[in-house]
Design a protein around this motif. Structure first.
Motif, mmCIF file in Angstrom:
data_model
loop_
_atom_site.group_PDB
_atom_site.id
_atom_site.type_symbol
_atom_site.label_atom_id
_atom_site.label_comp_id
_atom_site.label_asym_id
_atom_site.label_seq_id
_atom_site.Cartn_x
_atom_site.Cartn_y
_atom_site.Cartn_z
ATOM 1 N N GLY A 85 0.797 -1.212 0.000
ATOM 2 C CA GLY A 85 0.000 0.000 0.000
ATOM 3 C C GLY A 85 0.832 1.265 0.000
ATOM 4 N N VAL A 86 2.115 1.146 0.375
ATOM 5 C CA VAL A 86 3.015 2.293 0.345
ATOM 6 C C VAL A 86 3.078 2.894 -1.061
ATOM 7 C CG1 VAL A 86 5.462 2.939 0.527
ATOM 8 C CG2 VAL A 86 4.411 1.536 2.295
ATOM 9 N N PHE A 87 2.856 2.064 -2.080
ATOM 10 C CA PHE A 87 3.011 2.501 -3.463
ATOM 11 C C PHE A 87 1.717 2.987 -4.097
ATOM 12 C CE2 PHE A 87 6.381 -0.463 -2.485
ATOM 13 C CZ PHE A 87 7.485 0.303 -2.799
ATOM 14 N N ASN A 95 -4.168 -2.145 -14.145
ATOM 15 C CA ASN A 95 -4.049 -2.856 -12.880
ATOM 16 C C ASN A 95 -2.637 -2.778 -12.303
ATOM 17 O OD1 ASN A 95 -6.716 -3.795 -12.736
ATOM 18 N ND2 ASN A 95 -6.265 -5.467 -14.152
ATOM 19 N N ASN A 96 -1.753 -2.020 -12.968
ATOM 20 C CA ASN A 96 -0.351 -1.974 -12.557
ATOM 21 C C ASN A 96 -0.132 -0.950 -11.450
ATOM 22 O OD1 ASN A 96 0.171 -3.765 -14.681
ATOM 23 N ND2 ASN A 96 0.448 -2.065 -16.118
ATOM 24 N N ARG A 97 0.742 -1.316 -10.516
ATOM 25 C CA ARG A 97 1.110 -0.395 -9.449
ATOM 26 C C ARG A 97 2.588 -0.067 -9.531
ATOM 27 N NH1 ARG A 97 -2.174 -1.225 -4.210
ATOM 28 N NH2 ARG A 97 -0.182 -1.664 -3.273
ATOM 29 N N GLN A 98 2.914 1.075 -8.954
ATOM 30 C CA GLN A 98 4.291 1.556 -8.956
ATOM 31 C C GLN A 98 5.231 0.478 -8.422
ATOM 32 O OE1 GLN A 98 5.102 4.842 -6.274
ATOM 33 N NE2 GLN A 98 6.139 5.930 -7.911
ATOM 34 N N MET A 99 6.386 0.307 -9.111
ATOM 35 C CA MET A 99 7.432 -0.649 -8.781
ATOM 36 C C MET A 99 7.034 -2.097 -9.051
ATOM 37 S SD MET A 99 9.981 1.232 -8.136
ATOM 38 C CE MET A 99 11.310 0.379 -7.265
ATOM 39 N N SER A 100 5.934 -2.323 -9.763
ATOM 40 C CA SER A 100 5.627 -3.672 -10.241
ATOM 41 C C SER A 100 6.440 -3.941 -11.503
ATOM 42 C CB SER A 100 4.137 -3.800 -10.550
ATOM 43 O OG SER A 100 3.773 -2.986 -11.668
ATOM 44 N N ASP A 101 6.561 -5.200 -11.882
ATOM 45 C CA ASP A 101 7.277 -5.535 -13.113
ATOM 46 C C ASP A 101 6.627 -4.876 -14.319
ATOM 47 O OD1 ASP A 101 9.095 -7.064 -11.726
ATOM 48 O OD2 ASP A 101 8.213 -8.987 -12.267
ATOM 49 N N ASN A 102 5.295 -4.885 -14.358
ATOM 50 C CA ASN A 102 4.601 -4.279 -15.491
ATOM 51 C C ASN A 102 4.853 -2.777 -15.565
ATOM 52 O OD1 ASN A 102 3.554 -6.776 -16.094
ATOM 53 N ND2 ASN A 102 1.515 -6.363 -15.278
ATOM 54 N N TRP A 103 4.853 -2.133 -14.408
ATOM 55 C CA TRP A 103 5.095 -0.682 -14.353
ATOM 56 C C TRP A 103 6.506 -0.353 -14.844
ATOM 57 C CZ3 TRP A 103 8.402 2.430 -11.337
ATOM 58 C CH2 TRP A 103 8.098 3.798 -11.305
ATOM 59 N N GLY A 175 13.184 -7.628 1.169
ATOM 60 C CA GLY A 175 12.473 -7.001 0.072
ATOM 61 C C GLY A 175 11.015 -7.412 0.055
ATOM 62 N N LEU A 176 10.281 -6.806 -0.844
ATOM 63 C CA LEU A 176 8.866 -7.095 -0.993
ATOM 64 C C LEU A 176 8.681 -8.054 -2.150
ATOM 65 C CD1 LEU A 176 5.908 -6.380 -0.223
ATOM 66 C CD2 LEU A 176 6.054 -4.512 -1.864
ATOM 67 N N ARG A 177 8.088 -9.210 -1.893
ATOM 68 C CA ARG A 177 7.938 -10.244 -2.912
ATOM 69 C C ARG A 177 6.474 -10.617 -3.088
ATOM 70 N NH1 ARG A 177 12.255 -10.251 -6.069
ATOM 71 N NH2 ARG A 177 14.158 -10.236 -4.862
ATOM 72 N N VAL A 178 5.997 -10.583 -4.310
ATOM 73 C CA VAL A 178 4.662 -11.069 -4.644
ATOM 74 C C VAL A 178 4.766 -11.815 -5.962
ATOM 75 C CG1 VAL A 178 3.415 -9.204 -3.471
ATOM 76 C CG2 VAL A 178 4.097 -8.920 -5.838
ATOM 77 N N SER A 179 3.710 -12.536 -6.306
ATOM 78 C CA SER A 179 3.748 -13.333 -7.534
ATOM 79 C C SER A 179 3.044 -12.657 -8.705
ATOM 80 C CB SER A 179 3.104 -14.702 -7.289
ATOM 81 O OG SER A 179 1.766 -14.546 -6.840
ATOM 82 N N ASP A 180 2.409 -11.521 -8.444
ATOM 83 C CA ASP A 180 1.636 -10.821 -9.467
ATOM 84 C C ASP A 180 2.498 -9.745 -10.109
ATOM 85 O OD1 ASP A 180 -0.156 -9.350 -10.977
ATOM 86 O OD2 ASP A 180 -1.741 -9.395 -9.458
ATOM 87 N N ASP A 181 2.652 -9.779 -11.433
ATOM 88 C CA ASP A 181 3.486 -8.806 -12.141
ATOM 89 C C ASP A 181 2.940 -7.393 -12.069
ATOM 90 O OD1 ASP A 181 5.276 -10.740 -12.855
ATOM 91 O OD2 ASP A 181 4.495 -11.014 -14.896
ATOM 92 N N ALA A 182 1.675 -7.242 -11.670
ATOM 93 C CA ALA A 182 1.072 -5.913 -11.566
ATOM 94 C C ALA A 182 1.248 -5.314 -10.173
ATOM 95 C CB ALA A 182 -0.421 -5.978 -11.907
ATOM 96 N N GLU A 183 1.784 -6.100 -9.230
ATOM 97 C CA GLU A 183 1.986 -5.629 -7.862
ATOM 98 C C GLU A 183 3.461 -5.321 -7.621
ATOM 99 O OE1 GLU A 183 -0.268 -4.954 -5.474
ATOM 100 O OE2 GLU A 183 -1.818 -5.360 -6.971
#
Length: 202
Positions: A85-87, A95-103, A175-183
């Motif tokens: 949520g910081v981002f 659906n992309n958020r800042q610092m996601s792979d997609n972004w 670090g922050l790890r998620v499996s969704d490229d949009a997160e």
């Protein structure tokens, strides 16, 4: 951008990133360019990165030759920084958020698409250089550069967060790890306590 954001991106980030990575830079001789390992000052980058408005806050080349995407957050409160949520909210109507792979992919693609000047094209070629960061794969035709792909294995993401409160509890252990490229995901986090300098400042 508020005053806290300006101080973080324009004053505090360059100081810490230069101390961590060393002084790097990009130089253009009118024909070709060279990219030196270390933190790349904003004035060396031949683009307006749109920092503070959903754009990149900074670049560095680390000791392994990777391109480091730097995001800076400056607050007048404590809090966990490994919370996605910081981002903020999803950006650009996607659906992309800042610092996601997609972004990251979209922002790098925008740099390539807007490489209009010889200096900008030289900068893009340096980002793609196999002897440099090798962060992107590009092709050229008729003087135009196209992005083929972002080489995510050669791109690192770092959050630098400045907080002016007393440290309370665990702020970040990894670090922050998620499996969704949009997160958002992060490879490293730097937390700096700077005292109550933002008291009363919006």
């Amino acid at each position: 951008m508020n005053i806290r954001g300006q101080i973080g991106e324009q004053v505090l980030q360059p100081e810490l990133a230069s101390s961590k990575y060393g002084r790097g830079g990009f130089e253009f001789d009118g024909d070709s360019g060279s990219l030196e390992q270390g933190y790349i000052p904003e004035g060396d980058i031949p683009y307006d990165l749109d920092a503070g408005n959903q754009g990149f806050d900074g670049f560095a080349i680390d000791n392994d030759g990777n391109l480091v995407i730097i995001e800076t957050k400056t607050t007048n409160s404590n809090g966990r920084v490994t919370n996605s949520g910081v981002f903020g909210n999803k950006l650009d109507g996607t659906n992309n958020r800042q610092m996601s792979d997609n972004w990251i992919d979209n922002r790098l693609e925008a740099l390539v698409e807007n490489a209009d000047t010889p200096e900008q094209k030289a900068f893009i070629r340096q980002l793609a250089d196999e002897d440099g960061p090798d962060a992107i794969d590009i092709s050229e035709r008729g003087g135009e550069i196209e992005l083929n792909q972002v080489k995510t294995d050669n791109v690192r993401k770092e959050l630098i967060t400045y907080q002016d409160g007393t440290q309370t509890g665990e702020l970040a252990s990894s670090g922050l790890r998620v499996s969704d490229d949009a997160e958002p995901t992060l490879d490293s986090i730097e937390i700096v306590k700077i005292g109550d300098i933002f008291e009363g400042v919006s």
